[in-house]
Design a protein around this motif. Structure first.
Motif, PDB file in Angstrom:
ATOM      1  N   ARG A  47      -8.444   4.106 -11.310  1.00  0.00           N
ATOM      2  CA  ARG A  47      -9.005   2.774 -11.065  1.00  0.00           C
ATOM      3  C   ARG A  47      -9.066   2.493  -9.571  1.00  0.00           C
ATOM      4  O   ARG A  47     -10.089   2.030  -9.042  1.00  0.00           O
ATOM      5  N   ARG A  48      -7.979   2.810  -8.858  1.00  0.00           N
ATOM      6  CA  ARG A  48      -7.972   2.605  -7.410  1.00  0.00           C
ATOM      7  C   ARG A  48      -8.999   3.498  -6.716  1.00  0.00           C
ATOM      8  O   ARG A  48      -9.746   3.049  -5.840  1.00  0.00           O
ATOM      9  N   ALA A  49      -9.050   4.773  -7.106  1.00  0.00           N
ATOM     10  CA  ALA A  49      -9.973   5.721  -6.466  1.00  0.00           C
ATOM     11  C   ALA A  49     -11.431   5.312  -6.682  1.00  0.00           C
ATOM     12  O   ALA A  49     -12.254   5.481  -5.785  1.00  0.00           O
ATOM     13  N   LEU A  50     -11.728   4.785  -7.847  1.00  0.00           N
ATOM     14  CA  LEU A  50     -13.104   4.399  -8.178  1.00  0.00           C
ATOM     15  C   LEU A  50     -13.457   2.998  -7.705  1.00  0.00           C
ATOM     16  O   LEU A  50     -14.628   2.621  -7.681  1.00  0.00           O
ATOM     17  N   GLY A  51     -12.445   2.210  -7.363  1.00  0.00           N
ATOM     18  CA  GLY A  51     -12.692   0.813  -7.006  1.00  0.00           C
ATOM     19  C   GLY A  51     -13.089  -0.019  -8.208  1.00  0.00           C
ATOM     20  O   GLY A  51     -13.707  -1.072  -8.076  1.00  0.00           O
ATOM     21  N   ALA A  52     -12.736   0.443  -9.398  1.00  0.00           N
ATOM     22  CA  ALA A  52     -13.105  -0.251 -10.632  1.00  0.00           C
ATOM     23  C   ALA A  52     -12.266  -1.510 -10.805  1.00  0.00           C
ATOM     24  O   ALA A  52     -11.096  -1.550 -10.421  1.00  0.00           O
ATOM     25  N   ALA A  53     -12.872  -2.535 -11.372  1.00  0.00           N
ATOM     26  CA  ALA A  53     -12.149  -3.771 -11.672  1.00  0.00           C
ATOM     27  C   ALA A  53     -11.150  -3.543 -12.800  1.00  0.00           C
ATOM     28  O   ALA A  53     -10.066  -4.110 -12.811  1.00  0.00           O
ATOM     29  N   ASN A  54     -11.520  -2.683 -13.735  1.00  0.00           N
ATOM     30  CA  ASN A  54     -10.675  -2.400 -14.895  1.00  0.00           C
ATOM     31  C   ASN A  54     -11.013  -1.000 -15.396  1.00  0.00           C
ATOM     32  O   ASN A  54     -12.169  -0.585 -15.319  1.00  0.00           O
ATOM     33  N   LEU A  55     -10.033  -0.297 -15.889  1.00  0.00           N
ATOM     34  CA  LEU A  55     -10.233   1.036 -16.467  1.00  0.00           C
ATOM     35  C   LEU A  55      -9.308   1.170 -17.661  1.00  0.00           C
ATOM     36  O   LEU A  55      -8.106   0.914 -17.550  1.00  0.00           O
ATOM     37  N   GLY A  56      -9.867   1.518 -18.805  1.00  0.00           N
ATOM     38  CA  GLY A  56      -9.070   1.652 -20.016  1.00  0.00           C
ATOM     39  C   GLY A  56      -9.458   2.883 -20.806  1.00  0.00           C
ATOM     40  O   GLY A  56     -10.427   3.575 -20.476  1.00  0.00           O
ATOM     41  N   VAL A  57      -8.697   3.154 -21.838  1.00  0.00           N
ATOM     42  CA  VAL A  57      -8.925   4.304 -22.714  1.00  0.00           C
ATOM     43  C   VAL A  57      -8.998   3.811 -24.149  1.00  0.00           C
ATOM     44  O   VAL A  57      -8.125   3.064 -24.596  1.00  0.00           O
ATOM     45  N   ASP A  58     -10.026   4.226 -24.874  1.00  0.00           N
ATOM     46  CA  ASP A  58     -10.159   3.912 -26.294  1.00  0.00           C
ATOM     47  C   ASP A  58      -9.452   5.017 -27.072  1.00  0.00           C
ATOM     48  O   ASP A  58     -10.030   6.056 -27.363  1.00  0.00           O
ATOM     49  N   PHE A  59      -8.171   4.799 -27.387  1.00  0.00           N
ATOM     50  CA  PHE A  59      -7.379   5.835 -28.054  1.00  0.00           C
ATOM     51  C   PHE A  59      -7.799   6.060 -29.502  1.00  0.00           C
ATOM     52  O   PHE A  59      -7.356   7.015 -30.124  1.00  0.00           O
ATOM     53  N   SER A  60      -8.674   5.220 -30.034  1.00  0.00           N
ATOM     54  CA  SER A  60      -9.181   5.478 -31.383  1.00  0.00           C
ATOM     55  C   SER A  60     -10.267   6.555 -31.342  1.00  0.00           C
ATOM     56  O   SER A  60     -10.606   7.129 -32.377  1.00  0.00           O
ATOM     57  N   ALA A  61     -10.811   6.838 -30.151  1.00  0.00           N
ATOM     58  CA  ALA A  61     -11.881   7.833 -30.024  1.00  0.00           C
ATOM     59  C   ALA A  61     -11.483   9.020 -29.156  1.00  0.00           C
ATOM     60  O   ALA A  61     -12.192  10.027 -29.134  1.00  0.00           O
ATOM     61  N   VAL A  62     -10.357   8.917 -28.455  1.00  0.00           N
ATOM     62  CA  VAL A  62      -9.985   9.922 -27.462  1.00  0.00           C
ATOM     63  C   VAL A  62      -8.509  10.281 -27.631  1.00  0.00           C
ATOM     64  O   VAL A  62      -7.662   9.399 -27.750  1.00  0.00           O
ATOM     65  N   SER A  63      -8.211  11.577 -27.616  1.00  0.00           N
ATOM     66  CA  SER A  63      -6.817  12.016 -27.685  1.00  0.00           C
ATOM     67  C   SER A  63      -6.160  11.867 -26.313  1.00  0.00           C
ATOM     68  O   SER A  63      -6.832  11.698 -25.295  1.00  0.00           O
ATOM     69  N   ASP A  64      -4.849  11.960 -26.277  1.00  0.00           N
ATOM     70  CA  ASP A  64      -4.125  11.871 -25.013  1.00  0.00           C
ATOM     71  C   ASP A  64      -4.583  12.952 -24.043  1.00  0.00           C
ATOM     72  O   ASP A  64      -4.818  12.679 -22.867  1.00  0.00           O
ATOM     73  N   SER A  65      -4.721  14.188 -24.517  1.00  0.00           N
ATOM     74  CA  SER A  65      -5.109  15.288 -23.623  1.00  0.00           C
ATOM     75  C   SER A  65      -6.546  15.105 -23.124  1.00  0.00           C
ATOM     76  O   SER A  65      -6.845  15.407 -21.966  1.00  0.00           O
ATOM     77  N   GLN A  66      -7.439  14.596 -23.964  1.00  0.00           N
ATOM     78  CA  GLN A  66      -8.809  14.320 -23.524  1.00  0.00           C
ATOM     79  C   GLN A  66      -8.821  13.223 -22.464  1.00  0.00           C
ATOM     80  O   GLN A  66      -9.553  13.319 -21.483  1.00  0.00           O
ATOM     81  N   ALA A  67      -8.005  12.193 -22.652  1.00  0.00           N
ATOM     82  CA  ALA A  67      -7.924  11.107 -21.674  1.00  0.00           C
ATOM     83  C   ALA A  67      -7.411  11.631 -20.341  1.00  0.00           C
ATOM     84  O   ALA A  67      -7.970  11.316 -19.286  1.00  0.00           O
ATOM     85  N   MET A  68      -6.360  12.446 -20.370  1.00  0.00           N
ATOM     86  CA  MET A  68      -5.790  12.976 -19.137  1.00  0.00           C
ATOM     87  C   MET A  68      -6.793  13.865 -18.409  1.00  0.00           C
ATOM     88  O   MET A  68      -6.924  13.797 -17.184  1.00  0.00           O
ATOM     89  N   SER A  69      -7.524  14.662 -19.135  1.00  0.00           N
ATOM     90  CA  SER A  69      -8.526  15.531 -18.535  1.00  0.00           C
ATOM     91  C   SER A  69      -9.642  14.706 -17.893  1.00  0.00           C
ATOM     92  O   SER A  69     -10.086  14.988 -16.772  1.00  0.00           O
ATOM     93  N   CYS A  70     -10.102  13.680 -18.577  1.00  0.00           N
ATOM     94  CA  CYS A  70     -11.154  12.815 -18.055  1.00  0.00           C
ATOM     95  C   CYS A  70     -10.668  12.062 -16.815  1.00  0.00           C
ATOM     96  O   CYS A  70     -11.402  11.950 -15.824  1.00  0.00           O
ATOM     97  N   LEU A  71      -9.456  11.554 -16.834  1.00  0.00           N
ATOM     98  CA  LEU A  71      -8.912  10.846 -15.680  1.00  0.00           C
ATOM     99  C   LEU A  71      -8.850  11.767 -14.469  1.00  0.00           C
ATOM    100  O   LEU A  71      -9.180  11.358 -13.348  1.00  0.00           O
ATOM    101  N   ASP A  72      -8.462  13.008 -14.691  1.00  0.00           N
ATOM    102  CA  ASP A  72      -8.416  13.978 -13.601  1.00  0.00           C
ATOM    103  C   ASP A  72      -9.810  14.174 -12.994  1.00  0.00           C
ATOM    104  O   ASP A  72      -9.974  14.178 -11.778  1.00  0.00           O
ATOM    105  N   ARG A  73     -10.832  14.316 -13.852  1.00  0.00           N
ATOM    106  CA  ARG A  73     -12.205  14.478 -13.354  1.00  0.00           C
ATOM    107  C   ARG A  73     -12.670  13.235 -12.607  1.00  0.00           C
ATOM    108  O   ARG A  73     -13.352  13.333 -11.588  1.00  0.00           O
ATOM    109  N   LEU A  74     -12.318  12.043 -13.116  1.00  0.00           N
ATOM    110  CA  LEU A  74     -12.706  10.808 -12.434  1.00  0.00           C
ATOM    111  C   LEU A  74     -12.100  10.738 -11.035  1.00  0.00           C
ATOM    112  O   LEU A  74     -12.773  10.381 -10.073  1.00  0.00           O
TER     113      LEU A  74
END
Length: 129
Positions: A47-74
């Motif tokens: 969130r800080r790196a992107l300057g986003a107002a808000n950043l969240g994860v929809d855990f009903s559609a994304v696993s923990d490992s998928q979220a971590m991988s995506c956050l790393d790419r972001l």
């Protein structure tokens, strides 16, 4: 935690079950909580790196490992505002969610699929930042 058992189950069986499996359940809970803390740290950093107002994860559609991988790419693709490079010029002040597919919510929240590629956002189409 809470254990719910049917009324017809003998109390001794419940105590035996908890004694046999309680420690294992506590271990799994600790691992779950540690992963969620790591994801929370990754969300804050992205969130800080992107300057986003808000950043969240929809855990009903994304696993923990998928979220971590995506956050790393972001984080790796965030770039800068001056000069305008990477994702930051597109994400500044926006509400973003990591989910299953691209979408734009009624409230303006941008949902990115967990497997997005930052090069898809390259306005020049060069695949470079």
């Amino acid at each position: 935690g809470t254990l719910v058992a049917p009324l017809w189950v003998d109390g001794g069986e419940v105590v035996e079950f908890v004694g046999r499996h309680g420690q294992e359940a506590a271990g799994w809970r600790e691992k779950f909580e540690e992963r969620r803390r790591m994801i929370g740290d990754g969300v804050a950093q992205a969130r800080r790196a992107l300057g986003a107002a808000n950043l969240g994860v929809d855990f009903s559609a994304v696993s923990d490992s998928q979220a971590m991988s995506c956050l790393d790419r972001l984080i790796r693709s965030a770039g800068t505002l001056d000069p305008p490079l990477g994702l930051a010029p597109f994400t500044q002040g926006r509400a973003i969610r990591i989910g299953g597919e691209y979408s734009l919510g009624d409230d303006g929240t941008i949902t990115l699929p967990h497997d997005f590629e930052a090069s898809e956002w390259d306005p020049a189409g060069r695949g470079e930042w």
